[in-house]
Design a protein around this motif. Structure first.
Motif, PDB file in Angstrom:
ATOM      1  N   ALA A 141       0.804  -1.223   0.000  1.00  0.00           N
ATOM      2  CA  ALA A 141       0.000   0.000   0.000  1.00  0.00           C
ATOM      3  C   ALA A 141       0.837   1.272   0.000  1.00  0.00           C
ATOM      4  CB  ALA A 141      -0.922  -0.006   1.216  1.00  0.00           C
ATOM      5  N   ASN A 142       2.156   1.142   0.098  1.00  0.00           N
ATOM      6  CA  ASN A 142       3.004   2.327   0.232  1.00  0.00           C
ATOM      7  C   ASN A 142       3.568   2.737  -1.126  1.00  0.00           C
ATOM      8  OD1 ASN A 142       4.393   4.424   1.452  1.00  0.00           O
ATOM      9  ND2 ASN A 142       6.192   3.149   1.881  1.00  0.00           N
ATOM     10  N   ARG A 143       2.695   3.021  -2.066  1.00  0.00           N
ATOM     11  CA  ARG A 143       3.084   3.541  -3.388  1.00  0.00           C
ATOM     12  C   ARG A 143       4.144   2.685  -4.073  1.00  0.00           C
ATOM     13  NH1 ARG A 143       3.616   4.738  -7.726  1.00  0.00           N
ATOM     14  NH2 ARG A 143       3.475   6.707  -8.845  1.00  0.00           N
ATOM     15  N   GLU A 144       3.876   1.366  -4.146  1.00  0.00           N
ATOM     16  CA  GLU A 144       4.812   0.486  -4.834  1.00  0.00           C
ATOM     17  C   GLU A 144       4.625   0.589  -6.345  1.00  0.00           C
ATOM     18  OE1 GLU A 144       7.089  -0.801  -3.166  1.00  0.00           O
ATOM     19  OE2 GLU A 144       6.327  -0.889  -1.121  1.00  0.00           O
ATOM     20  N   VAL A 145       5.592   0.107  -7.092  1.00  0.00           N
ATOM     21  CA  VAL A 145       5.505   0.117  -8.546  1.00  0.00           C
ATOM     22  C   VAL A 145       4.254  -0.648  -8.987  1.00  0.00           C
ATOM     23  CG1 VAL A 145       6.639  -0.607 -10.683  1.00  0.00           C
ATOM     24  CG2 VAL A 145       8.006   0.298  -8.788  1.00  0.00           C
ATOM     25  N   PHE A 146       3.563  -0.119  -9.968  1.00  0.00           N
ATOM     26  CA  PHE A 146       2.232  -0.642 -10.312  1.00  0.00           C
ATOM     27  C   PHE A 146       2.262  -2.098 -10.765  1.00  0.00           C
ATOM     28  CE2 PHE A 146       3.951   0.512 -14.313  1.00  0.00           C
ATOM     29  CZ  PHE A 146       3.229  -0.121 -15.322  1.00  0.00           C
ATOM     30  N   THR A 147       3.307  -2.510 -11.458  1.00  0.00           N
ATOM     31  CA  THR A 147       3.349  -3.909 -11.883  1.00  0.00           C
ATOM     32  C   THR A 147       3.590  -4.834 -10.691  1.00  0.00           C
ATOM     33  OG1 THR A 147       5.622  -3.415 -12.609  1.00  0.00           O
ATOM     34  CG2 THR A 147       3.949  -3.670 -14.315  1.00  0.00           C
ATOM     35  N   ASP A 148       4.318  -4.368  -9.679  1.00  0.00           N
ATOM     36  CA  ASP A 148       4.481  -5.155  -8.457  1.00  0.00           C
ATOM     37  C   ASP A 148       3.162  -5.222  -7.693  1.00  0.00           C
ATOM     38  OD1 ASP A 148       7.133  -5.398  -9.124  1.00  0.00           O
ATOM     39  OD2 ASP A 148       7.874  -4.023  -7.588  1.00  0.00           O
TER      40      ASP A 148
END
Length: 630
Positions: A532-539
């Motif tokens: 939930a902490n702004r991870e890369v979208f594909t991850d």
């Protein structure tokens, strides 16, 4: 194995190429808003040409001014006014020693701009666009379809007049032609929908119109998705038949990749996907046609690329992100300098997540100069100094190498194995791309005059240095009674069941690694969702599914407060049984060392996670831009 296959000359139609390596078309958002060429865009492609690649395929270019433009600052080829700038681009690339083609595109339903009109085969929308902008595609009329066919032919003629060496039509990756080809997006009932014959009609009409407009000796390529990977999408048998018919229509080469934007992990495959994921499909196409086939998709390794050519799997290899990471990929591979290649880590962070996806131009995690070619040279320092770098993680390694290239006398302090956070990050075989990055960064230190001291530096040891760069990484947040997840090096060190407290990237990565080793693993996350902490979208989009496949259990909305013999204690007074509790609760910073060194009078620069916890991009960019002017 030998890499000689990469250097073999090749031919596409009448076009002779000095080697078998092609730069994939890949949007950069370096054009002006009206689609005209900029100096930044010319510099980007000129720099690629200088790296030894045989053919550069320029990014997708919109073919009309109605509904074909896909993204901000996209290159255009829709008007005569675009030709002068395109001609300038061609001349610069030719002067730098490479051949150059350009890709033609109509975005169809994949209109990142989200502006009306959006025109496609049917009303089937891409949920990303509809959820953000509320726009759905309008099914094209037959008159509009005829207009698009004419627009592609007009654009191809402009490419010829601008003196490109070849032209390519984008008929893959979910853009307009794919909207017609795929049963998933084509729900029409007229002569452009239903049967394969009807769904392929538009693509074949475009091929015929272009071939009728441009000279026969001007090579024509079509890029196809071997499949869009939708359950009701394009079957490989139809892609094979389409390739046969395109060859009959005068197409000179098939450029094969796969996926579409709704399944981005297939189109721009991240680190957890296999390399060369579409090989199975392009090999079926190659068996069916006599024209050359270009294989594309995650061919980041020269060894993989060379084996594809050597085995006859494809006639050419096409690389996109790998050449954003290192424009000299081709030359270094041909010279066998594999550890000097700056490896693409397939993170999709600099190029997409914090690049195009947020309205910027394309960037690169491992190449801070991407998109700003020639602007940031590393030049000799006017007055070399004694410099210390504290920490051998990605930021420290990159900073030490740049400082050495500037001519400084550099000492690197690192008590553990070089690589820092990359040591833990590469525990899993899934992380082969990051393992390549670690090997590259370490090799760059070994190849330079950098003194490595295997000790933990303190302020006394750093006395006498003119410049001290602190790159000690983030400090793991402690959890009472638990061991931190990143400190684990062997899955045999822990007993099942395992509770991982924290569902960010470190926690998820650790859980997958342990589950792959046979452990019973549960992730407990305080937030309502993982990553939930702004991870890369594909991850963020795919890793939860990988956890399910690996058998990892997930509990969200629950905070772990500590560990004891019974397992993990939770904030609500409960307990989760576990033989091992691992903390993955994030990172903070500790300014103590930097403050102490400042008191000695040395210049102190804090880098990477020691300055602010972040990703690999933050560490490498921080280091480069701090060390380059030092």
């Amino acid at each position: 194995m030998t890499l000689q296959a990469l250097s073999r000359p090749g031919r596409i139609g009448s076009l002779d190429l000095k080697n078998r390596v092609i730069k994939s078309p890949q949007t950069t958002a370096l054009a002006n808003q009206d689609g005209t060429v900029t100096q930044r865009l010319v510099n980007h492609y000129k720099r690629l040409a200088e790296g030894g690649v045989g053919l550069i395929m320029v990014e997708y270019s919109y073919v009309d001014d109605d509904a074909s433009k896909s993204i901000h600052a996209q290159l255009g080829i829709s008007r005569r006014e675009h030709i002068p700038g395109l001609g300038w681009l061609v001349d610069e690339v030719h002067a730098a020693g490479a051949k150059i083609g350009i890709q033609l595109e109509h975005c169809g339903r994949q209109k990142f701009l989200g502006t009306a009109p959006i025109k496609a085969a049917s009303e089937v929308s891409w949920d990303y666009v509809e959820s953000q902008y509320g726009q759905r595609p309008a099914p094209m009329t037959e008159a509009e379809i005829a207009g698009v066919v004419a627009a592609f032919a007009d654009a191809a003629e402009r490419a010829y007049l601008a003196r490109f060496d070849m032209v390519e039509v984008h008929a893959g990756h979910g853009y307009l032609l794919t909207n017609f080809l795929s049963p998933h997006t084509n729900k029409r009932t007229d002569r452009y929908g239903g049967s394969f014959e009807n769904r392929a009609r538009l693509t074949l009409e475009v091929a015929a119109a272009i071939r009728a407009r441009i000279p026969r000796d001007f090579p024509l390529s079509f890029r196809l998705s071997v499949t869009d990977y939708e359950a009701d999408g394009i079957p490989i048998e139809e892609s094979v038949e389409l390739a046969r018919r395109l060859e009959e229509a005068g197409v000179d080469v098939i450029h094969a990749s796969g996926g579409h934007h709704a399944l981005m992990e297939y189109e721009v495959s991240p680190w957890y996907m296999p390399r060369a994921p579409h090989r199975w499909g392009w090999e079926k196409i190659k068996e069916a046609v006599s024209v050359p086939v270009i294989g594309s998709g995650s061919l980041v390794s020269p060894v993989v690329a060379a084996e594809i050519l050597e085995s006859g799997s494809a006639d050419f290899v096409s690389l996109g992100r790998a050449m954003l990471a290192d424009p000299d990929w081709t030359r270094k591979a041909q010279e066998g300098r594999l550890l000097d290649i700056v490896p693409c880590i397939r993170c999709n962070d600099g190029c997409l997540d914090r690049g195009l996806n947020v309205g910027r131009s394309t960037g690169c995690t491992v190449n801070p100069a991407m998109g700003e070619e020639y602007r940031y040279p590393v030049e000799p320092a006017p007055a070399p100094r004694r410099a210390a770098v504290v920490g051998g993680g990605p930021a420290g390694l990159r900073a030490a190498a740049v400082l050495a290239d500037r001519g400084h006398e550099v000492t690197l302090f690192e008590p553990g194995p070089l690589g820092g956070s990359l040591v833990a990050a590469t525990r899993s075989a899934r992380k082969q791309d990051l393992a390549d990055l670690r090997a590259h960064l370490v090799h760059q230190i070994e190849a330079r005059k950098v003194t490595v001291v295997a000790e933990r530096a303190d302020a006394a040891m750093l006395a006498g240095y003119d410049l001290v760069m602190v790159a000690t990484g983030g400090v793991a947040r402690p959890l009472d009674g638990a061991r931190h997840a990143r400190d684990l090096t062997d899955p045999g060190e822990v007993a099942s069941p395992v509770v991982v407290a924290g569902g960010g990237l470190t926690g998820v990565d650790t859980a997958l690694w342990l589950a792959d080793a046979g452990h019973d693993v549960t992730i407990v996350e305080a937030a309502p969702a993982l990553l939930a902490n702004r991870e890369v979208f594909t991850d963020a989009g795919a890793l939860p599914g990988l956890l399910v496949e690996a058998g990892v259990k997930v509990i969200t909305g629950t905070t772990v407060t500590g560990a004891d013999d019974g397992g993990a204690r939770t904030a609500d007074g409960g307990s989760i049984p576990a033989a091992t509790v691992l903390a993955a609760t994030g990172y903070t910073t500790d300014p103590a060392l930097a403050d102490a060194v400042r008191e000695t009078g040395a210049q102190v620069v804090v880098l990477g996670g020691a300055r602010r916890p972040g990703r690999v991009l933050d560490a490498l960019h921080d280091a480069f831009f701090a060390a380059r002017p030092a």
